[in-house]
Enzyme design. Sequence first.
Site, mmCIF file in Angstrom:
data_model
loop_
_atom_site.group_PDB
_atom_site.id
_atom_site.type_symbol
_atom_site.label_atom_id
_atom_site.label_comp_id
_atom_site.label_asym_id
_atom_site.label_seq_id
_atom_site.Cartn_x
_atom_site.Cartn_y
_atom_site.Cartn_z
ATOM 1 N N ARG A 23 5.580 -7.134 10.671
ATOM 2 C CA ARG A 23 6.482 -6.028 10.754
ATOM 3 C C ARG A 23 6.490 -5.587 12.153
ATOM 4 N NH1 ARG A 23 5.342 -2.975 5.297
ATOM 5 N NH2 ARG A 23 6.802 -4.189 3.981
ATOM 6 N N LYS B 237 3.049 -8.796 -11.561
ATOM 7 C CA LYS B 237 3.530 -8.169 -13.038
ATOM 8 C C LYS B 237 5.185 -8.083 -12.978
ATOM 9 C CE LYS B 237 0.879 -4.220 -11.899
ATOM 10 N NZ LYS B 237 0.770 -2.938 -12.494
ATOM 11 N N GLY C 56 5.176 -9.343 0.416
ATOM 12 C CA GLY C 56 4.057 -9.479 1.498
ATOM 13 C C GLY C 56 3.174 -10.551 1.020
ATOM 14 N N GLY D 124 9.305 -3.828 -1.736
ATOM 15 C CA GLY D 124 9.911 -2.868 -2.613
ATOM 16 C C GLY D 124 11.729 -2.753 -2.184
HETATM 17 P P1 ADP Z 1 4.705 -10.266 -3.484
HETATM 18 O O1 ADP Z 1 3.702 -9.391 -2.535
HETATM 19 O O2 ADP Z 1 5.045 -11.571 -2.690
HETATM 20 O O3 ADP Z 1 5.938 -9.568 -3.782
HETATM 21 P P2 ADP Z 1 3.392 -9.424 -5.776
HETATM 22 O O4 ADP Z 1 2.888 -8.431 -5.284
HETATM 23 O O5 ADP Z 1 4.589 -9.368 -6.835
HETATM 24 O O6 ADP Z 1 3.969 -10.455 -4.656
HETATM 25 O O7 ADP Z 1 2.302 -10.431 -6.649
HETATM 26 C C1 ADP Z 1 1.085 -10.995 -5.737
HETATM 27 C C2 ADP Z 1 -0.045 -10.793 -6.554
HETATM 28 O O8 ADP Z 1 0.307 -11.591 -7.670
HETATM 29 C C3 ADP Z 1 -1.273 -11.683 -6.224
HETATM 30 O O9 ADP Z 1 -2.262 -10.706 -5.743
HETATM 31 C C4 ADP Z 1 -1.658 -12.396 -6.981
HETATM 32 O O10 ADP Z 1 -2.903 -12.751 -7.206
HETATM 33 C C5 ADP Z 1 -1.116 -12.056 -8.348
HETATM 34 N N1 ADP Z 1 -0.988 -13.177 -9.181
HETATM 35 C C6 ADP Z 1 -0.144 -14.167 -9.220
HETATM 36 N N2 ADP Z 1 -0.402 -15.053 -10.452
HETATM 37 C C7 ADP Z 1 -1.252 -14.633 -11.111
HETATM 38 C C8 ADP Z 1 -1.668 -14.607 -12.377
HETATM 39 N N3 ADP Z 1 -1.520 -15.788 -12.967
HETATM 40 N N4 ADP Z 1 -2.852 -13.776 -12.757
HETATM 41 C C9 ADP Z 1 -3.040 -12.889 -12.341
HETATM 42 N N5 ADP Z 1 -2.571 -12.463 -10.901
HETATM 43 C C10 ADP Z 1 -1.622 -13.204 -10.388
HETATM 44 MG MG MG Z 2 2.543 -7.810 -2.998
#
Ligand code: ADP
Ligand code: MG
Length: 532
Positions: free
Chosen positions: A122, A283, A439, A462
């Site tokens: 960033r 989620k 991220g 977000g």
């Molecule tokens: P980003 O930051 O790329 O937008 P998110 O914050 O939505 O991604 O999701 C990242 C998190 O999702 C990570 O901490 C990862 O460990 C978790 N995650 C991915 N797959 C699973 C799973 N099957 N069970 C639990 N947590 C998961």
């Molecule tokens: Mg994330």
Amino acid sequence: MLASSRPANRPQVKPTITGSNGQPRPTGAPPTAPSRPANRPNVKATVKPGGASSPTPQARPVPRPIPRPAPPQTGPRRMAQELISASGKRTIRELNMQGQRVLLRVDFNVPLSDGKIVDDSRIRAAVPTIKALLDGGASVVIMSHLGRPDGRVVDGLRLRPAAERLTQLIRVNVPTTGDALGVGTDDAVRRLRPGELLLLENVRFHAGEERNDPAFAERLASYGDIFVNDAFGAAHRAHASTVGVAAYLPSYVGLLMEQEVEALSNLLEKPARPFAAIVGGGKVSGKVAVLEALIKKVDLLILGGGVANTFLVASGRSVGKSLYESKMVDDARRILKLAQDRGVRVLLPVDGVVAKEVTRGTEFKVVSTDKLPASWHMVDLGPASITAIREALAPIKTILWNGPLGVFEIPSFAVATRELAKVAAEKADAGATVVVGGGDSIAALRQLGVAEKMTHLSTGGGASLEFLEGRDLPGLAVVPTAGSPYETLPIIYVSPVKPGGKAAAKRAPAKPKPIIKPSALDDEDDESDTLA
Ligand code: ADP
Ligand code: MG
């Protein structure tokens, strides 16, 4: 670009009404059209005693008059503006910054571990705008937030590490102030000469920031002649430093903001087809709206991570102890139905890696998603799913990826995410457009050393999701349309944050992560902090 081809959140010309002199004037301005609209306080006059009010003559040139003359609606000038301002917003390219004091909002909300910056993406992303302003002869007062200090001073969230990193990147000394406001800060700002810059301390140390308090915004605004918002990652926040200050200063977007909006708009408006979205992460809850919006745009939707688990439940499977959201199952079902109605292919995992515990060194095995054992957690996609993804992506020309496919922080469960990163890099090499947001997803790409191959890495978590949902980003909405002679209306966004309300709720239970270390950007910018 034709107005009709803009998605809902593409900037539109602000509504205007006609003044008594027959000239259009900003909504809310009095009938006797003044040379400066009534909602545009003369910044110098509003600085409180003790503020940065006594400029040295050589350092404080007279700000440009407002409103600016309206550009011709047709002809080369107009076309040039369309070309240079892909975001549709007034950008610093339109700005004669020589001798101006620019109040610049950036997003230096970087992940820290033991006071060290884990990922400086960033900060790097803000460099082009900072350099352009300094090279153009401006002095630059930079504002940013870091983490969630909730209106209190938290020593671990001071911006000094960011200033040191920026100093290394631009090879110009970047001093920090001890406080975003105050006598010392007033002094430091007053002494700035063209070509110099300083970084204000974390604006969220003041409660007025997240509340978008007008007095706090006005005080910040006293530090500049011009406001430039380049904080795409914070553009979904209606805070004092992203939105409030725009009521007091002529506002522009920076080069990063422009680039982000252009990359994401292109995805929505004119993706080369076939177009695939890959959505993973923990989620579904923060991603329902974006999934719904994407279903209307894509030809293929690939699901992974905890997100896929909820969809597996929605399609009648049981997922044992895996992370999934029971409250989201109906939404997942609705999205699956929507996809079916629109003929969008949805790829759900056919196999997965299940683990006894979500920890390092635990026992794990590959099973079919039809037979997920009751007392295990699905933590990654299995080899058959990875092969299916690779095959499905073969003809794809545009990829949007948000969210890792598994618990990638634990190396044994990072296989699918790593494989997808490799495929994405191959696709980008072969000429496909690959945009990655989030991220954690970007952290995974960096771990593999393929981040630079992507067409675009969005610095907003977000903010990217909300943009793709078609929502207006307040930090973008406050900047006038390119060529517009009108300024922003005062405080058009009011932050929904109430004392003890959202902030308190945000401190409530952390998301159930058995994870070792924050590996990526603060989840502040992900779904958990999305405006209601
Ligand atoms: P980003 O930051 O790329 O937008 P998110 O914050 O939505 O991604 O999701 C990242 C998190 O999702 C990570 O901490 C990862 O460990 C978790 N995650 C991915 N797959 C699973 C799973 N099957 N069970 C639990 N947590 C998961
Ligand atoms: Mg994330």
